[in-house]
Structures are given as structure tokens and as C-alpha cells.
Design an enzyme around this catalytic site. Structure first.
Site, PDB file in Angstrom:
ATOM      1  N   CYS A  73       0.909  -1.095   0.020  1.00 37.90           N
ATOM      2  CA  CYS A  73      -0.056   0.104  -0.003  1.00 37.90           C
ATOM      3  C   CYS A  73       0.889   0.978  -0.027  1.00 37.90           C
ATOM      4  O   CYS A  73       1.504   1.481   0.989  1.00 37.90           O
ATOM      5  CB  CYS A  73      -0.964  -0.010   1.291  1.00 37.90           C
ATOM      6  SG  CYS A  73      -1.451   1.410   1.755  1.00 37.90           S
ATOM      7  N   CYS A  76       0.549   3.999   2.739  1.00 39.74           N
ATOM      8  CA  CYS A  76       1.129   3.341   4.014  1.00 39.74           C
ATOM      9  C   CYS A  76       2.502   3.557   4.534  1.00 39.74           C
ATOM     10  O   CYS A  76       2.943   4.018   5.493  1.00 39.74           O
ATOM     11  CB  CYS A  76       0.710   1.905   4.147  1.00 39.74           C
ATOM     12  SG  CYS A  76      -0.927   1.371   4.066  1.00 39.74           S
TER      13      CYS A  76
END
Lengths: 177, 54
Positions: A73, A76
């Protein structure tokens, strides 16, 4: 192309129309028991890093920031160092920050943390049980939890400047008894 | 009824090979044209963009 969309759209509507899982909202109690026993990552932290499994007594009566992340991700990767700064600033005042990795395999999280070390602890949500329970709807999602164990904010995604807003909220929560 | 793919289950979908177009720059250009023509944005690629909307 239009014909393709005419065929795909009804199927897509059927799929997305499926009843969604319950999402944890502000004001509700965070299911801390769901963190009990989750494996703590030793990677990416100093030599004194705690190993073993998560003990829920670490968070009882404290202001807690729980961040759900994955190695695949993109946002993130931006969120973790920002939360690390918050952790370093407020840890002495009692803030607990914990990352919950939701990768399919443990090794993905381990490799990621070796490359992107942060000071706060991380646990591995094996089988994605906890993330399913709280109903995370985007990645990353973080939950700011008050001393009473209730969620005060659900933070979806991560953009530049989000950490500043979070900092104010954490400071306010830490002052509350 | 199918199963909804949750955001945290998109590890495989976020792999570069899962895109319709292999070259990332070409994909940006094609998506830009598609968004302008269809008046809709998003729904392609697996990982979230940080906006909290996918």
C-alpha cells in the site's frame, strides 16, 4: 466499448451491492481483545525490541493509535514515518502507537520493516481477523482510541498534513483524564 | 451473489501486472482520457491513493 460496459455494469452492481461488513465507528469500543496474542514484529526496531505476542494490558487506560497497513500500500509508506514522529514526541506522555500489518504473508511485513524501520511496535494480523472485525474500508486506516477504550477518530487514508491534525487531537486526548 | 473485495484484500490486485496497461506512463494518459470522456474517476489499480475513497 459501450457494449462491454453494458455487460460489465450489471455484474459490478451485483458484486458491490453485497451487504458490507460492519465498520467500527467513532464512539464505539475498539476490540482490543482482537489484538491479544498477535505476533509482534522484531524487524525494523532496535536490539531491545520486544518479541513474542501482544499483551492487551499495554493499551489499557492509555491513548492509543492503531494503524492498519500493508507493504503493498503506497500511502502506508508515507503514514508510518509520520506516525513514528508522533510516537517519538508523545510516547513519554503515555501515547501507545501500534501498527497492524495485514499482508498475506508474514515475510512481506518483515522485509518491509527492515527497509522502513520505525520505533513503534507492529503486530501481524494473521488471517486478517482483526482487520475484518473492525471493517477497515481503505488502506491505510488508523484508529485513535481514548483512555476509555473508545474510538475517538477513524482516519481514512493518509495525505501530507494529516499528521499535523492528528497531533492536535492526540495532544488534546493526552491532556484528558 | 459475489463477494466484495475489501481494501485490505487487494494485495494481488495491487501488483503492477494486474493493470490493463503495462506501461505506467501510458496508463496515466489513457486513464486521463477515460476520466474526461466518461466523467468518472478511480476504480483502477488495487492500493488506495491516500484519499480514503477507495
Amino acid at each position: 466499448m459501450k457494449l462491454l460496459f453494458k455487460l460489465i455494469l450489471p455484474v459490478a452492481l451485483l458484486v458491490t451491492g453485497v451487504a458490507e461488513a460492519k465498520k467500527l465507528k467513532a464512539g464505539e469500543a475498539f476490540p482490543s481483545d482482537g489484538m491479544k496474542g498477535l505476533r509482534i514484529f522484531a524487524e525494523g526496531r532496535g536490539p531491545g525490541a520486544q518479541k513474542g505476542s501482544w499483551d492487551t494490558s499495554k493499551t489499557k487506560g492509555k491513548v492509543v493509535l492503531v494503524d492498519f497497513w500493508a507493504s503493498w500500500c503506497g500511502p502506508c509508506k508515507d503514514a508510518l514515518p509520520a506516525y513514528d514522529k508522533l510516537y517519538k514526541k508523545f510516547a513519554k506522555q503515555g501515547l501507545v502507537v501500534v501498527g497492524v500489518n495485514v499482508d498475506d504473508e508474514l515475510k512481506s511485513g518483515q522485509d518491509f520493516l527492515k527497509e522502513h524501520p520505525v520505533a513503534f511496535p507492529h503486530v501481524f494480523d494473521e488471517g486478517k481477523k482483526l482487520v475484518s472485525k473492525v471493517g477497515v474500508e481503505t488502506m491505510p486506516t488508523s484508529f485513535l482510541i481514548g483512555r476509555d477504550g473508545k474510538v475517538t477518530e477513524v482516519h481514512l487514508g493518509f495525505r501530507t498534513g494529516d499528521a499535523n491534525k492528528m497531533e492536535e487531537k492526540i495532544a488534546r486526548l493526552l491532556k484528558s483524564k | 451473489m459475489g463477494k466484495r473485495v475489501n481494501a485490505f484484500e487487494k494485495q494481488d490486485l495491487s501488483r503492477p501486472g494486474m493493470g490493463f496497461i503495462e506501461h505506467p506512463i501510458e496508463e496515466v494518459a489513457v486513464q486521463h482520457m477515460f476520466n474526461a470522456r466518461e466523467g468518472s474517476v478511480g476504480g483502477f489499480g488495487g492500493a488506495g491513493g491516500g484519499c480514503g475513497c477507495n
